[in-house]
Design an enzyme around this catalytic site. Sequence first.
Site, PDB file in Angstrom:
ATOM      1  N   ASN A  89       0.749  -1.294   0.195  1.00 32.72           N
ATOM      2  CA  ASN A  89       0.001  -0.170   0.107  1.00 32.72           C
ATOM      3  C   ASN A  89       0.904   1.138   0.183  1.00 32.72           C
ATOM      4  O   ASN A  89       1.923   1.340   0.687  1.00 32.72           O
ATOM      5  CB  ASN A  89      -0.848  -0.027   1.279  1.00 32.72           C
ATOM      6  CG  ASN A  89      -1.960  -1.272   1.242  1.00 32.72           C
ATOM      7  OD1 ASN A  89      -2.280  -1.714   0.179  1.00 32.72           O
ATOM      8  ND2 ASN A  89      -2.149  -1.574   2.632  1.00 32.72           N
ATOM      9  N   HIS A 106       6.247  -0.425  -2.464  1.00 34.47           N
ATOM     10  CA  HIS A 106       5.631   0.181  -3.715  1.00 34.47           C
ATOM     11  C   HIS A 106       5.524   1.651  -3.680  1.00 34.47           C
ATOM     12  O   HIS A 106       4.987   2.415  -4.454  1.00 34.47           O
ATOM     13  CB  HIS A 106       4.475  -0.274  -3.954  1.00 34.47           C
ATOM     14  CG  HIS A 106       4.185  -1.763  -4.494  1.00 34.47           C
ATOM     15  ND1 HIS A 106       2.761  -2.370  -4.631  1.00 34.47           N
ATOM     16  CD2 HIS A 106       4.998  -2.471  -4.924  1.00 34.47           C
ATOM     17  CE1 HIS A 106       3.206  -3.529  -5.093  1.00 34.47           C
ATOM     18  NE2 HIS A 106       4.706  -3.674  -5.430  1.00 34.47           N
ATOM     19  N   CYS A 133      12.929  19.890  -8.934  1.00 37.79           N
ATOM     20  CA  CYS A 133      13.523  18.994  -7.867  1.00 37.79           C
ATOM     21  C   CYS A 133      14.201  20.159  -6.751  1.00 37.79           C
ATOM     22  O   CYS A 133      15.112  20.830  -7.339  1.00 37.79           O
ATOM     23  CB  CYS A 133      14.490  18.123  -8.354  1.00 37.79           C
ATOM     24  SG  CYS A 133      15.724  17.256  -7.304  1.00 37.79           S
ATOM     25  N   ASN A 198      -7.851 -12.982   4.471  1.00 38.96           N
ATOM     26  CA  ASN A 198      -8.533 -12.352   3.351  1.00 38.96           C
ATOM     27  C   ASN A 198     -10.107 -12.654   3.277  1.00 38.96           C
ATOM     28  O   ASN A 198     -10.503 -13.561   4.111  1.00 38.96           O
ATOM     29  CB  ASN A 198      -7.939 -12.921   1.888  1.00 38.96           C
ATOM     30  CG  ASN A 198      -7.856 -11.900   1.014  1.00 38.96           C
ATOM     31  OD1 ASN A 198      -8.672 -10.939   0.799  1.00 38.96           O
ATOM     32  ND2 ASN A 198      -6.651 -11.879   0.036  1.00 38.96           N
ATOM     33  N   ALA A 216     -10.752  -8.215   7.669  1.00 38.35           N
ATOM     34  CA  ALA A 216      -9.536  -7.860   8.467  1.00 38.35           C
ATOM     35  C   ALA A 216      -9.579  -7.171   9.794  1.00 38.35           C
ATOM     36  O   ALA A 216      -8.891  -7.626  10.857  1.00 38.35           O
ATOM     37  CB  ALA A 216      -8.494  -7.106   7.702  1.00 38.35           C
TER      38      ALA A 216
END
Length: 234
Positions: A89, A106, A133, A198, A216
């Site tokens: 996530n 990620h 930047c 799950n 969950a």
Amino acid sequence: MTKIVILTGAGISAESGLETFRASDGLWAQHRVEDVATPEAFARNPKLVVDFYNARRAQAAEVSPNAAHRALARLEAELDGEVVVITQNVDDLHEQGGSQNVMHMHGSLKGALCAACDHRWPAPMVMAPGDPCPACNAPAARPDIVWFGEMPYDMDALFEHLAEADVFAAIGTSGNVYPAAGFVAEARRAGAQTLEFNLERSAVGNQFAEHRVGPATQTVPAWVDEVLKDNKSA
């Protein structure tokens, strides 16, 4: 000392109000992955991609960690051992829930990355194509997100943790996206106990020794209670 490695996917944040990648409505349903989550998409239409992640960032800012996030933080705080959370996530709900040892394979919605020099800095709530930047001044800012076709972050360290795991748990993952879908096989080779949380079995569900089916926010706190009870009596 027990080492528990936990992989989390979109399913753990869904109950906080963030739709999963394959939800039938919401942000993801409005765009094809190829148009908003690949390097080619950013090169082709940077404004569309940046606007998409601006919307995701705004949505993530409106939600709060749920009972599953908080339970994992309690596990880390109270276990006589080590807990590592590897998350697919890009939200920060684990950190908001109290977890300290979190690896974002990620990337993160809260981060910006320079495509020219790889400098990273906190992303503003609204990014714009061509933002400079702060390190090299190149107009090359992009969301610090690992897109499809790019290598996830910290892979060497992730595989080291998997090789050392006594327990490997996957929570809210589809099992469709590699390399994360292959983590259970790595953990099994290392001799770890494996379990999956799950709403239904994932695409690699047959590789797990144990399954906990249900929301969950219910299954994860119950499991944490069990683990901490066993840990204290050991």
